[in-house]
Design a protein around this motif. Structure first.
Motif, mmCIF file in Angstrom:
data_model
loop_
_atom_site.group_PDB
_atom_site.id
_atom_site.type_symbol
_atom_site.label_atom_id
_atom_site.label_comp_id
_atom_site.label_asym_id
_atom_site.label_seq_id
_atom_site.Cartn_x
_atom_site.Cartn_y
_atom_site.Cartn_z
ATOM 1 N N ASP A 342 0.870 -1.183 0.000
ATOM 2 C CA ASP A 342 0.000 0.000 0.000
ATOM 3 C C ASP A 342 0.906 1.232 0.000
ATOM 4 O O ASP A 342 1.653 1.485 0.956
ATOM 5 C CB ASP A 342 -0.889 -0.022 1.254
ATOM 6 C CG ASP A 342 -1.875 1.141 1.285
ATOM 7 O OD1 ASP A 342 -1.839 1.992 0.369
ATOM 8 O OD2 ASP A 342 -2.680 1.206 2.236
ATOM 9 N N ASP A 343 0.850 2.011 -1.102
ATOM 10 C CA ASP A 343 1.735 3.186 -1.221
ATOM 11 C C ASP A 343 1.011 4.508 -0.970
ATOM 12 O O ASP A 343 1.541 5.583 -1.277
ATOM 13 C CB ASP A 343 2.401 3.206 -2.595
ATOM 14 C CG ASP A 343 1.391 3.189 -3.735
ATOM 15 O OD1 ASP A 343 0.189 3.246 -3.447
ATOM 16 O OD2 ASP A 343 1.825 3.103 -4.901
ATOM 17 N N ASP A 344 -0.196 4.438 -0.397
ATOM 18 C CA ASP A 344 -0.955 5.647 -0.063
ATOM 19 C C ASP A 344 -0.485 6.158 1.299
ATOM 20 O O ASP A 344 -0.728 5.533 2.341
ATOM 21 C CB ASP A 344 -2.448 5.338 -0.036
ATOM 22 C CG ASP A 344 -3.292 6.569 0.253
ATOM 23 O OD1 ASP A 344 -2.722 7.659 0.453
ATOM 24 O OD2 ASP A 344 -4.539 6.422 0.295
ATOM 25 N N VAL A 345 0.183 7.303 1.258
ATOM 26 C CA VAL A 345 0.745 7.832 2.507
ATOM 27 C C VAL A 345 -0.341 8.214 3.502
ATOM 28 O O VAL A 345 -0.065 8.344 4.710
ATOM 29 C CB VAL A 345 1.664 9.047 2.223
ATOM 30 C CG1 VAL A 345 2.875 8.625 1.407
ATOM 31 C CG2 VAL A 345 0.889 10.157 1.525
ATOM 32 N N GLN A 346 -1.542 8.412 3.048
ATOM 33 C CA GLN A 346 -2.632 8.772 3.946
ATOM 34 C C GLN A 346 -3.336 7.541 4.524
ATOM 35 O O GLN A 346 -4.190 7.667 5.395
ATOM 36 C CB GLN A 346 -3.666 9.635 3.190
ATOM 37 C CG GLN A 346 -3.096 10.882 2.555
ATOM 38 C CD GLN A 346 -2.485 11.822 3.585
ATOM 39 O OE1 GLN A 346 -2.998 11.966 4.697
ATOM 40 N NE2 GLN A 346 -1.380 12.471 3.210
#
Length: 385
Positions: A342-346
């Protein structure tokens, strides 16, 4: 029995080599080492025992002859060393001519372990008291002091040329008043039967060793039918077999990661469905091993996926396609299957492997390498960044 044991050990040793060649070198070479040691020991003792069976009469047989007064006098005609030593003491063939208290006389050759300190008692021409282990011989045992002076005086040992030569049947021994031989005769006439029995014993022993690795045998035969010398776990048939064996051993179909190398499939799987605690399992050479806790433990149960979520049968075709595109060989290439990061920083699961399952692998030669990513369906092959 010792010869049967030797051939059984030989068969087990060959089985150990087969197991090693099938991809299990550790247990295979351990089995080979133990079995070949037993084979050598049994062969050595058998060769000694064949000549020493009559040479080492049991104390019970000698005492029985004494109690029955089966006694006589024997002259030592010649002594020859056989070239065999036991505890640095020579084994000798001793030509003797014997006469019993009943007047029966014969000549024979006995084999004895002769301690060096007792050599003077085995000089040619000496006469000694003997116990006759069976009525009529020819088996005898030296028993000095058993005959009275009067009995010795009336017993005249005839010249060897004047009596019958009664050879001792090879490989026999005296037990409870009877001559007993090996289970399988050692004469020329019994040679075909011996060969058949020994071969059967060796084959059965080898089969027992290989039996736990029978899946590897099947995979190897399949590889040979495809023109390959050995099993490659990256191929669809081998990978499918490994999948079934691992699922059966683990008890469910959930995994955190799958690593496929040419000779093994290594899986990190939760100890139970939904649990975070993860163990490592390996399928190699047709056998599943449980290797304890995985080196890397996941933090979320969502990192797990099912074997059925990934088209593993497309892995090898994708490797071949990537090899054709890049010009790099597939030799030694490994693949890893796990969920995408998962590369979503949020996201609360940032940098966790909770995305869709995907396959990744690399190809290389001495000068360059390339990495590829394959989606779970096995249809979208892309170079990895």
């Amino acid at each position: 029995m010792l010869r049967l044991l030797a051939f059984a050990a030989l068969g087990a040793a060959i089985g150990g080599l087969v197991v090693s060649l099938l991809g299990n070198p550790d247990p295979g070479m351990l089995i080979f080492g133990i079995a070949i040691g037993v084979c050598i020991a049994a062969t050595t003792v058998s060769r000694l025992g064949g000549g020493l069976a009559a040479a080492l009469p049991s104390p019970a047989a000698v005492q029985e002859a004494r109690d029955a007064r089966r006694l006589g006098r024997a002259r030592i005609d010649a002594v020859r060393q056989t070239g065999t030593f036991v505890n640095e003491q020579p084994v000798c063939d001793i030509d003797v001519t014997a006469v019993s208290l009943t007047g029966d006389a014969w000549a024979t050759t006995i084999r004895r372990l002769v301690p060096l300190t007792e050599l003077p008692a085995y000089q040619a021409g000496l006469e000694r008291d003997v116990a006759i282990l069976l009525e009529g011989g020819p088996e005898i045992a030296f028993a000095d002091g058993e005959l009275s002076p009067a009995e010795i005086a009336r017993l005249v040992v005839p010249p060897r040329s004047e009596v019958d030569v009664r050879p001792i049947p090879p490989g026999t021994r005296i037990d409870k008043g009877r001559r007993r031989g090996p289970l399988i005769g050692i004469g020329r006439r019994g040679r075909p039967l011996r060969l058949a029995v020994f071969t059967l014993v060796a084959v059965l022993a080898g089969a027992v060793v290989v039996l736990p690795f029978r899946e590897a045998v099947g995979l190897t035969l399949d590889a040979w039918s495809d023109g390959r010398w050995s099993v490659d776990m990256r191929h669809p048939d081998a990978l499918k077999t490994a999948e079934g064996a691992l699922q059966d051993a683990i008890g469910h179909d959930r995994v955190v990661s799958i690593t496929v190398i040419p000779d093994a499939v290594i899986v990190d799987a939760p100890i139970r469905v939904g649990a975070v605690e993860t163990d490592e399992w390996t399928y190699r050479g047709g056998v599943v091993s449980h290797d304890g806790a995985a080196h890397s433990q996941p933090e979320l149960a969502e990192e797990q996926f099912s074997w059925s979520d990934v088209a593993l049968d497309r892995l090898w075709p994708a490797m071949e396609q990537a090899s054709a595109q890049s010009g790099l060989p597939t030799d030694g290439a490994s693949a890893r299957i796990e969920r995408a990061t998962d590369d979503d920083v949020q996201s609360p699961t940032f940098i966790r492997n909770v995305g869709a399952p995907e396959m990744s692998f690399g190809l290389r030669d001495d000068y360059r390498d390339a990495f590829f990513r394959l989606d779970a369906t096995g249809t979208d092959l892309q170079p990895a960044g």
